[in-house]
Design a protein around this motif. Structure first.
Motif, PDB file in Angstrom:
ATOM      1  N   ARG A  15      58.348  17.242  24.598  1.00  0.00           N
ATOM      2  CA  ARG A  15      58.175  17.280  26.055  1.00  0.00           C
ATOM      3  C   ARG A  15      57.750  15.897  26.580  1.00  0.00           C
ATOM      4  N   LEU A  16      56.823  15.247  25.881  1.00  0.00           N
ATOM      5  CA  LEU A  16      56.405  13.904  26.270  1.00  0.00           C
ATOM      6  C   LEU A  16      57.567  12.912  26.177  1.00  0.00           C
ATOM      7  N   ALA A  17      58.369  13.050  25.126  1.00  0.00           N
ATOM      8  CA  ALA A  17      59.503  12.138  24.957  1.00  0.00           C
ATOM      9  C   ALA A  17      60.539  12.336  26.056  1.00  0.00           C
ATOM     10  N   TRP A  18      60.811  13.586  26.430  1.00  0.00           N
ATOM     11  CA  TRP A  18      61.737  13.858  27.535  1.00  0.00           C
ATOM     12  C   TRP A  18      61.205  13.242  28.829  1.00  0.00           C
ATOM     13  N   LEU A  19      59.921  13.403  29.082  1.00  0.00           N
ATOM     14  CA  LEU A  19      59.334  12.845  30.292  1.00  0.00           C
ATOM     15  C   LEU A  19      59.412  11.321  30.271  1.00  0.00           C
ATOM     16  N   ARG A  20      59.105  10.712  29.159  1.00  0.00           N
ATOM     17  CA  ARG A  20      59.185   9.256  29.055  1.00  0.00           C
ATOM     18  C   ARG A  20      60.606   8.768  29.301  1.00  0.00           C
ATOM     19  N   LEU A  21      61.581   9.469  28.743  1.00  0.00           N
ATOM     20  CA  LEU A  21      62.966   9.021  28.863  1.00  0.00           C
ATOM     21  C   LEU A  21      63.472   9.129  30.302  1.00  0.00           C
ATOM     22  N   ILE A  22      63.233  10.260  30.962  1.00  0.00           N
ATOM     23  CA  ILE A  22      63.742  10.422  32.331  1.00  0.00           C
ATOM     24  C   ILE A  22      62.990   9.533  33.318  1.00  0.00           C
ATOM     25  N   ARG A  23      61.761   9.158  33.014  1.00  0.00           N
ATOM     26  CA  ARG A  23      60.998   8.281  33.899  1.00  0.00           C
ATOM     27  C   ARG A  23      61.258   6.794  33.611  1.00  0.00           C
ATOM     28  N   THR A  24      62.009   6.504  32.583  1.00  0.00           N
ATOM     29  CA  THR A  24      62.325   5.112  32.276  1.00  0.00           C
ATOM     30  C   THR A  24      63.256   4.534  33.340  1.00  0.00           C
ATOM     31  N   GLU A  25      63.058   3.286  33.660  1.00  0.00           N
ATOM     32  CA  GLU A  25      63.809   2.610  34.716  1.00  0.00           C
ATOM     33  C   GLU A  25      65.314   2.781  34.526  1.00  0.00           C
ATOM     34  N   ASN A  26      66.002   3.193  35.610  1.00  0.00           N
ATOM     35  CA  ASN A  26      67.462   3.337  35.669  1.00  0.00           C
ATOM     36  C   ASN A  26      68.013   4.460  34.795  1.00  0.00           C
ATOM     37  N   VAL A  27      67.170   5.345  34.304  1.00  0.00           N
ATOM     38  CA  VAL A  27      67.653   6.519  33.566  1.00  0.00           C
ATOM     39  C   VAL A  27      67.620   7.722  34.503  1.00  0.00           C
ATOM     40  N   ALA A 100      72.324  18.178  36.225  1.00  0.00           N
ATOM     41  CA  ALA A 100      71.097  18.929  36.487  1.00  0.00           C
ATOM     42  C   ALA A 100      69.907  18.120  35.980  1.00  0.00           C
ATOM     43  N   PRO A 101      68.812  18.091  36.739  1.00  0.00           N
ATOM     44  CA  PRO A 101      67.660  17.287  36.307  1.00  0.00           C
ATOM     45  C   PRO A 101      67.070  17.836  35.011  1.00  0.00           C
ATOM     46  N   PRO A 102      66.876  16.989  34.006  1.00  0.00           N
ATOM     47  CA  PRO A 102      66.307  17.479  32.754  1.00  0.00           C
ATOM     48  C   PRO A 102      64.836  17.840  32.869  1.00  0.00           C
ATOM     49  N   VAL A 103      64.153  17.272  33.873  1.00  0.00           N
ATOM     50  CA  VAL A 103      62.721  17.509  34.051  1.00  0.00           C
ATOM     51  C   VAL A 103      62.437  17.783  35.521  1.00  0.00           C
TER      52      VAL A 103
END
Length: 373
Positions: A15-27, A100-103
């Protein structure tokens, strides 16, 4: 709240990794999915991002573990929760839309029906007749067991939420949960939660909504709904954007007719001319939605799992040049890019990831890509 079909949930680390990835710049959602397809997991994608960004020629800020943990702690303080598309409580209609938004961030709504939903949208400078019609529709739809979805804007949106407080309403936000816009509707947002409704956004806490965030919000209003009802809308309006997005998502579109002398009726009248269902009462909507099925086309892919692409050498500078020649400001399907450039699909996908992270392309409806000028 009934969740996405086949969803099994994530571990805390995932869950933390998904959040980190979708919040990464330009992702964004489309890039997120491509990264998971390419690397198999969010953790592996995060490890690969620095090298991808280096090849793209533009460093990107990768959301840190600490930042992700702080966001989750902040959501807890607001009584909200993080919901991923792999969780059983992900809104059940959203997996059927492109990109669809992953998070998501959701506050409230635990006991509301997220399956029988209708979106009500319209003009911010609504007429008194439009507001009255919205209240009638929302109250009657709620009495028939439908949850009302809208965007918490002034005018028609606010009227729809107020009229369905007791029967269930969901407000989709363009900014973070702590950045409700317009501020005059903050009391309404609290009333929605107090009545058992929900606030939903794909944006993080602290995110101030910008102009381009409202169309993103609108795609969620339509994606959460079996159908969209336009009460009043000018020819150029966010409500017509929502109607167009609903059509792209294969949802039913309804419109309330209005006087041809009122500019606020031009958009709804135009939709009816183009084939939207004409609405004079909630019964018109309920009759059509009785047969609505969000999974009715083969384009929908609600049970997605990452499809790993084979390990290949990184694309060459010549590959990138060939792709850039094939791209333009006009959105084009990825399959067409593969055919025109002659490059392997895996190379195209990696190059698009690099261009996306560099901010050089943009996705349309999650399916088409264009150069950003």
């Amino acid at each position: 709240m009934r969740g996405a079909p086949g969803a099994k949930g994530l571990s805390p680390a995932q869950r933390l990794a998904w959040l980190r990835l979708i919040r990464t710049e330009n992702v964004g959602p489309a890039t997120f999915r491509q990264l998971l397809n390419r690397f198999g997991s969010a953790e592996a994608a995060l490890d690969a991002l620095p090298d991808i960004a280096r090849r793209a020629g533009r460093p990107v800020h990768v959301f840190t573990q600490t930042e992700a943990e702080d966001e989750l702690a902040g959501l807890s303080r607001y009584g909200a929760r993080l919901v991923t598309s792999a969780d059983p409580d992900y809104p059940p209609l959203l997996p059927f839309i492109a990109a669809a938004p992953p998070v998501l961030t959701i506050a409230g709504g635990d006991n509301r029906d997220w399956q029988r939903t209708v979106g009500l949208v319209g003009a911010r400078n609504a007429s008194s007749a439009g507001v009255k019609m919205t209240r009638l529709l929302a109250a009657d739809l709620g009495a028939a067991g439908y949850t009302v979805i809208s965007g918490l804007a002034r005018g028609i949106d606010a009227a729809a939420h107020k009229a369905s407080l007791d029967t269930g309403t969901i407000a989709v936000l363009a900014g973070g949960l702590d950045r409700i816009y317009p501020s005059e509707n903050i009391p309404l947002a609290h009333a929605i939660l107090d009545a058992g409704g929900a606030l939903l956004t794909e944006m993080p806490l602290g995110w101030e909504p910008r102009a381009r965030d409202f169309p993103r919000r609108n795609r969620l209003v339509s994606g959460l709904s079996l159908g969209i009802v336009v009460v009043e809308a000018a020819q150029r309006s966010g409500s017509l954007i929502t109607a167009r997005l609903a059509l792209e998502q294969d949802r039913d579109v309804f419109a309330v007719p209005g006087s041809p002398l009122d500019p606020r009726a031009e958009g709804g009248n135009a939709l009816i001319k183009q084939g939207a269902h004409l609405v004079t009462s909630a019964a018109d909507i309920i009759t059509v939605l009785g047969a609505a099925d969000p999974a009715r086309t083969a384009l929908f892919d609600h049970d997605w799992t990452p499809a790993l692409t084979p390990e290949l050498p990184p694309p060459s500078p010549d590959d990138k040049s060939r792709l850039l020649v094939a791209l333009s400001a006009t959105p084009v399907a990825v399959d067409d890019l593969v055919a025109q450039s002659g490059l392997p699909a895996a190379n195209i996908q990696m190059l698009l990831l690099e261009l996306d992270l560099a901010g050089q392309i943009e996705w349309s409806s999650g399916q088409l890509v264009a150069l950003r000028y």
